[in-house]
Design a protein around this motif. Structure first.
Motif, PDB file in Angstrom:
ATOM      1  N   GLU A  18       3.190   1.959  24.224  1.00 12.34           N
ATOM      2  CA  GLU A  18       1.793   1.858  23.750  1.00 12.34           C
ATOM      3  C   GLU A  18       1.717   1.986  22.235  1.00 12.34           C
ATOM      4  O   GLU A  18       0.960   1.271  21.568  1.00 12.34           O
ATOM      5  N   ALA A  19       2.515   2.910  21.695  1.00  7.83           N
ATOM      6  CA  ALA A  19       2.536   3.096  20.239  1.00  7.83           C
ATOM      7  C   ALA A  19       3.064   1.819  19.573  1.00  7.83           C
ATOM      8  O   ALA A  19       2.579   1.407  18.505  1.00  7.83           O
ATOM      9  N   PHE A  20       4.042   1.179  20.222  1.00  2.00           N
ATOM     10  CA  PHE A  20       4.609  -0.068  19.691  1.00  2.00           C
ATOM     11  C   PHE A  20       3.540  -1.171  19.688  1.00  2.00           C
ATOM     12  O   PHE A  20       3.383  -1.912  18.708  1.00  2.00           O
ATOM     13  N   HIS A  21       2.779  -1.241  20.789  1.00  4.61           N
ATOM     14  CA  HIS A  21       1.676  -2.210  20.844  1.00  4.61           C
ATOM     15  C   HIS A  21       0.743  -2.009  19.651  1.00  4.61           C
ATOM     16  O   HIS A  21       0.313  -2.969  19.009  1.00  4.61           O
ATOM     17  N   ARG A  22       0.421  -0.744  19.371  1.00  2.00           N
ATOM     18  CA  ARG A  22      -0.531  -0.464  18.271  1.00  2.00           C
ATOM     19  C   ARG A  22       0.012  -0.974  16.936  1.00  2.00           C
ATOM     20  O   ARG A  22      -0.714  -1.540  16.125  1.00  2.00           O
ATOM     21  N   GLU A  23       1.317  -0.767  16.728  1.00  2.00           N
ATOM     22  CA  GLU A  23       1.944  -1.233  15.469  1.00  2.00           C
ATOM     23  C   GLU A  23       1.793  -2.757  15.340  1.00  2.00           C
ATOM     24  O   GLU A  23       1.464  -3.274  14.277  1.00  2.00           O
ATOM     25  N   LEU A  24       2.053  -3.456  16.450  1.00  3.13           N
ATOM     26  CA  LEU A  24       2.004  -4.924  16.394  1.00  3.13           C
ATOM     27  C   LEU A  24       0.582  -5.419  16.152  1.00  3.13           C
ATOM     28  O   LEU A  24       0.343  -6.318  15.344  1.00  3.13           O
ATOM     29  N   VAL A  25      -0.366  -4.789  16.854  1.00  3.57           N
ATOM     30  CA  VAL A  25      -1.760  -5.248  16.750  1.00  3.57           C
ATOM     31  C   VAL A  25      -2.331  -4.927  15.363  1.00  3.57           C
ATOM     32  O   VAL A  25      -3.154  -5.681  14.834  1.00  3.57           O
ATOM     33  N   LYS A  26      -1.845  -3.838  14.756  1.00  2.30           N
ATOM     34  CA  LYS A  26      -2.291  -3.508  13.398  1.00  2.30           C
ATOM     35  C   LYS A  26      -1.970  -4.679  12.452  1.00  2.30           C
ATOM     36  O   LYS A  26      -2.744  -5.043  11.571  1.00  2.30           O
ATOM     37  N   LEU A  27      -0.805  -5.299  12.665  1.00  2.00           N
ATOM     38  CA  LEU A  27      -0.385  -6.396  11.796  1.00  2.00           C
ATOM     39  C   LEU A  27      -0.989  -7.736  12.206  1.00  2.00           C
ATOM     40  O   LEU A  27      -1.260  -8.583  11.362  1.00  2.00           O
TER      41      LEU A  27
END
Ligand SMILES: Cc1cc2nc3c(=O)[nH]c(=O)nc-3n(C[C@H](O)[C@H](O)[C@H](O)COP(=O)(O)OP(=O)(O)OC[C@H]3O[C@@H](n4cnc5c(N)ncnc54)[C@H](O)[C@@H]3O)c2cc1C
Length: 418
Positions: A249-258
């Motif tokens: 989930e944290a990884f998803h957040r990183e990707l969506v931030k970009l």
């Protein structure tokens, strides 16, 4: 190529044995066969379908296709054309390179999955009787005699092979077994990052390909492959386990931030098995050759993915090798000095390109990935925003590179119709 079938180890005799059918090996095999030099190309895999090999075909490679009379046919394959290289750095969208002024036939980078490119070269090679591509055949060792290399031991599905050749060219990539067997000294130039490689579907209405999205601490590159985005997420070297510990989930957040447009489908990434870790290496051999053996492409100089120039450089090496050695191979007089000549010619563009990659790695990527400095637009990009003419400089370096090669080998035999 001759192969007496009597002994258990199949024997093959050729002029040039090329180990590894990536861009360097395939282009060299094709050019030699086109010049009527018998060439055997070994590839350990059964196909070219590995998706983490880069997609970029640069203007200089397209120029070579033009010189070979293959451009029109090549561009019929599905591809995207990138005429400007854009990036999103924090809140600022910038144009980094403008290819429209290059003195080449094609003023764009063609994005085409590498398997399509390699299949195309394989098809063209098969028009010549001296082109022998052996898939599922792995070069396992060098055959050394009288203080030089005289061939390659290989393993195919049919059994062991002994391929004797006037010259062995190692094009087996950055983990080259051939260069390791030869004991060549490797200069490790260092890379601060690794790449996480994954697919996320692409939808109508998504932004056009922009390539780089950068925020403090993270860096995402998105390649348009039609119905999906091939995503390359740069991480600090060795930090993949940290990402896994923090969870998907944290990884998803990183990707969506970009790339916020991915938010409605980010759940497609469910498992770390969908994410490949690609380790980045930048290195160079001190000596690329010994008697009977020459390394080119990543086997001589592993390239960083920065600028997506590794494929281009590998192809340029292959052209320079064919130019220098095709006639000598036909006449049977390839000596060590001729091999050194290839290194001398290609070392300058390699050093220059790697020098620029290291500069960007150390001055920009490392800072971005450390995440603890405020993200600022690099000076060059500030200047290029003010004076767009400056965008022609990175376009030239990325699109053409240093010391571009041109095909000088003749087409010695009429090709079969395909
Ligand atoms: C993460 C990442 C992304 C990249 N993205 C890009 C990009 O977008 N654009 C770009 O230009 N460059 C990119 N590069 C660099 C590029 O992939 C290489 O520089 C380029 O592929 C080198 O071509 P090559 O022919 O020398 O070697 P490779 O492409 O590595 O080909 C080597 C071939 O040899 C085969 N082989 C290996 N060992 C043996 C053996 N013992 N016997 C038989 N066959 C063998 C392999 O299967 C492979 O097919 C990237 C690199 C990395 C690490």
């Amino acid at each position: 190529m001759g192969s007496p079938a009597s002994s258990r180890v199949e024997q093959i005799q050729t002029k040039c044995c090329i180990v590894g059918a990536g861009p360097a090996g395939m282009m060299l095999g094709f050019l030699l066969a086109r010049a009527s030099v018998d060439a055997v190309v070994l590839e350990k895999h059964g196909d070219f379908l590995r998706d983490f090999r880069g997609d970029t075909i640069h203007p200089s490679t397209l120029q070579v296709m033009h010189e070979l009379g293959l451009l029109e046919e090549f561009l019929k394959r599905p591809h995207n054309e990138l005429r400007e290289l854009d990036g999103q750095i924090g809140d600022e969208r910038v144009t980094i390179a403008d290819f429209s002024h290059l003195p080449t036939q094609c003023k764009f980078i063609a994005f085409m999955p590498q398997w399509d490119f390699l299949n195309f070269i394989a098809e063209q090679g098969k028009r010549y009787p001296t082109f022998h591509l052996m898939m599922e055949t792995e070069g396992t060792d060098l055959i050394e005699e009288g203080g030089g290399v005289v061939g390659v031991h290989a393993q195919s599905r049919r059994g062991p092979l002994e391929i004797r050749a006037d010259l062995v060219v190692a094009t087996d990539g950055r983990h080259s077994a051939m260069r390791a067997r030869a004991g060549f000294e490797i200069m490790d130039l260092g890379a601060p990052m690794d790449v996480l490689w994954m697919r996320i579907s692409r939808k109508p209405g998504d932004p056009v390909q922009s390539l780089g999205h950068v925020e403090a601490g993270c860096f995402l590159i998105t390649l348009d492959r039609g119905d999906y985005w091939q995503c390359a997420f740069l991480i600090r070297k060795g930090s993949f386990a940290e990402f896994q510990r923090r969870g998907m989930e944290a990884f998803h957040r990183e990707l969506v931030k970009l790339a916020p447009y991915l938010s409605d489908r980010i759940e497609e990434l469910k498992d770390w098995k969908q994410v490949s870790l690609l380790s980045v290496t930048v290195d160079r051999l001190r000596t690329w050759c010994c008697r009977g053996l020459l390394c080119i492409g990543d086997s001589a100089h592993a390239m960083s993915p920065i600028g997506g120039v590794g494929i281009n450089l590998a192809i340029q090496d292959a052209i320079a090798t064919a130019n220098a050695l095709a006639m000598r191979l036909r006449e049977g007089n390839v000596d060590l000095e001729a091999l050194r000549e290839v290194q001398r010619r290609r070392e300058f563009p390699t050093r220059m390109t790697q020098g620029i990659q290291l500069f960007i790695q150390n001055r920009f990527i490392s800072r971005v990935l450390s995440g603890n400095q405020r993200l600022r637009l690099p000076l060059f990009l500030k200047l290029a925003r003010r004076w767009p003419i400056l965008r022609r400089i990175p376009a030239r370096v990325v699109g053409i590179g240093f010391r571009p090669e041109h095909v000088r080998t003749p087409e010695a035999l009429p090709a079969h119709s395909s």
